[in-house]
Design a protein around this motif. Structure first.
Motif, PDB file in Angstrom:
ATOM      1  N   GLN A   1       0.829  -1.202   0.000  1.00 34.22           N
ATOM      2  CA  GLN A   1       0.000   0.000   0.000  1.00 34.22           C
ATOM      3  C   GLN A   1       0.866   1.256   0.000  1.00 34.22           C
ATOM      4  O   GLN A   1       0.578   2.228  -0.709  1.00 34.22           O
ATOM      5  CB  GLN A   1      -0.919  -0.005   1.219  1.00 34.22           C
ATOM      6  N   LEU A   2       1.939   1.231   0.789  1.00 31.00           N
ATOM      7  CA  LEU A   2       2.847   2.376   0.820  1.00 31.00           C
ATOM      8  C   LEU A   2       3.603   2.519  -0.493  1.00 31.00           C
ATOM      9  O   LEU A   2       3.854   3.637  -0.961  1.00 31.00           O
ATOM     10  CB  LEU A   2       3.829   2.222   1.990  1.00 31.00           C
TER      11      LEU A   2
ATOM     12  N   ILE B   1       4.963  11.665   7.562  1.00 34.13           N
ATOM     13  CA  ILE B   1       4.867  12.889   6.762  1.00 34.13           C
ATOM     14  C   ILE B   1       5.767  12.791   5.533  1.00 34.13           C
ATOM     15  O   ILE B   1       5.372  13.160   4.418  1.00 34.13           O
ATOM     16  CB  ILE B   1       5.234  14.118   7.626  1.00 34.13           C
ATOM     17  N   GLU B   2       6.966  12.259   5.730  1.00 30.89           N
ATOM     18  CA  GLU B   2       7.911  12.112   4.615  1.00 30.89           C
ATOM     19  C   GLU B   2       7.369  11.165   3.553  1.00 30.89           C
ATOM     20  O   GLU B   2       7.433  11.458   2.358  1.00 30.89           O
ATOM     21  CB  GLU B   2       9.253  11.614   5.143  1.00 30.89           C
ATOM     22  N   ARG B   3       6.818  10.022   3.990  1.00 31.88           N
ATOM     23  CA  ARG B   3       6.278   9.049   3.031  1.00 31.88           C
ATOM     24  C   ARG B   3       5.077   9.629   2.279  1.00 31.88           C
ATOM     25  O   ARG B   3       4.754   9.174   1.179  1.00 31.88           O
ATOM     26  CB  ARG B   3       5.851   7.760   3.752  1.00 31.88           C
TER      27      ARG B   3
ATOM     28  N   LEU C   1      -1.044   3.484  11.136  1.00 31.32           N
ATOM     29  CA  LEU C   1      -0.078   4.469  10.630  1.00 31.32           C
ATOM     30  C   LEU C   1      -0.041   4.481   9.107  1.00 31.32           C
ATOM     31  O   LEU C   1       0.152   5.542   8.495  1.00 31.32           O
ATOM     32  CB  LEU C   1       1.316   4.195  11.190  1.00 31.32           C
ATOM     33  N   THR C   2      -0.250   3.334   8.493  1.00 30.09           N
ATOM     34  CA  THR C   2      -0.343   3.290   7.028  1.00 30.09           C
ATOM     35  C   THR C   2      -1.567   4.065   6.552  1.00 30.09           C
ATOM     36  O   THR C   2      -1.509   4.816   5.564  1.00 30.09           O
ATOM     37  CB  THR C   2      -0.416   1.835   6.536  1.00 30.09           C
ATOM     38  N   ARG C   3      -2.671   3.928   7.271  1.00 27.02           N
ATOM     39  CA  ARG C   3      -3.865   4.717   6.943  1.00 27.02           C
ATOM     40  C   ARG C   3      -3.569   6.206   7.111  1.00 27.02           C
ATOM     41  O   ARG C   3      -4.032   7.038   6.316  1.00 27.02           O
ATOM     42  CB  ARG C   3      -5.025   4.303   7.833  1.00 27.02           C
ATOM     43  N   GLY C   4      -2.797   6.549   8.136  1.00 32.01           N
ATOM     44  CA  GLY C   4      -2.431   7.946   8.355  1.00 32.01           C
ATOM     45  C   GLY C   4      -1.599   8.500   7.211  1.00 32.01           C
ATOM     46  O   GLY C   4      -1.796   9.647   6.777  1.00 32.01           O
TER      47      GLY C   4
END
Length: 295
Positions: free
Chosen positions: A137-138, A175-177, A259-262
């Motif tokens: 997903q990322l 934030i970086e991702r 965190l992935t959802r974030g």
């Protein structure tokens, strides 16, 4: 990870589904209290100064569960019970459980901790499959941002309002991702109090406010603490109508899934023409403006 069958005791702050299914073992003396941000900060600071914990364990319930493993944490003794308090609570149990501290500093640590949990439960393959799905997903977000050659956005994410705390640990990596940079953050470090003058000097393009433990509605009740500051209306984020209030669990709750959802939400807020907001995240944020009803 699909391993909820192994969970028998939870904390009072766990998701609603867990609260309806599992025994609550960890409690806090502030449960049900409507304290302000300033009051909460003062109470926690006093408890830390006095060497006391605001959290406690329902020892009778814990003994009845007789756990083999207890996962605890030492990221923040303000947000949840820590290993020291947990160890004291289990010291007199007839059966001594294994204590495993889940204490990530970075986003990569959070993903590694998922594997640590799965291995401890002898279900490593479930952990690997879980992490692989989230990494894909990322990677999808990376591909979208790279193909659009987006410009990195200057962002500020606040973990608390009164006093103002910057973001730390894994949030700067989120934030970086997502195609941004937070120049006031502390990557892989503790969040710290920052002066309002630093916010004004930085003057971010985008402002995300997600106080730890606060829902959107709870945060909106205290936005006046920021909007009443004389420089508020001159901030770039305010002028760009790029101030967002988000639920805390996308950022300060250290689950690889949340965190992935974030990251997905942040990427959509930073680069709306490139990343779409998934339907399941539409209600996890609001764009703040003076027209937002605070009550």
């Amino acid at each position: 990870m699909g391993l909820q069958e192994y969970v028998h005791g939870i904390t009072f702050e766990c998701p609603q589904q867990a609260l309806s299914e599992k025994e609550i073992v960890v409690r806090c003396i502030l449960e049900g209290k409507a304290y302000s941000s300033h009051e909460i900060d003062r109470l926690f600071s006093a408890s830390k100064r006095d060497g006391k914990s605001l959290y406690y364990v329902e020892e009778r319930i814990l003994e009845a569960i007789a756990p083999d493993i207890i996962f605890t944490q030492d990221v923040c003794d303000v947000c949840q019970i820590d290993t020291e308090c947990t160890a004291a609570a289990v010291a007199h149990l007839p059966k001594q459980p294994e204590l495993i501290s889940i204490t990530p500093a970075s986003l990569q640590d959070v993903f590694e901790n998922a594997l640590t949990i799965a291995r401890a439960l002898k279900r490593e393959n479930a952990g690997i499959a879980y992490v692989d799905v989230l990494n894909e997903q990322l990677n999808d977000i990376d591909r979208l941002l790279n193909s659009a050659a987006v410009q990195t956005k200057e962002v500020l994410l606040l973990e608390w309002i009164d006093p103002i705390f910057n973001c730390g640990h894994w949030i700067p990596h989120q934030i970086e991702r997502a195609g941004g940079i937070d120049r006031l953050s502390r990557p892989a470090g503790d969040s710290t109090v920052i002066d309002w003058s630093a916010v004004v000097a930085y003057n971010p393009e985008i402002l995300v406010i997600a106080p730890c433990g606060f829902t959107i509605a709870r945060t909106l009740k205290e936005m006046h603490l920021l909007t009443e500051k004389p420089e508020w209306s001159s901030l770039r984020a305010v002028q760009n109508n790029a101030v967002y209030i988000a639920d805390f669990d996308l950022f300060t709750q250290s689950s690889a899934h949340t965190l992935t959802r974030g990251i997905t939400l942040l990427a959509a807020l930073f680069h709306p023409g490139v990343v779409a907001i998934p339907e399941n995240l539409v209600r996890k944020f609001v764009r703040f403006s003076e027209k937002v009803i605070h009550n």
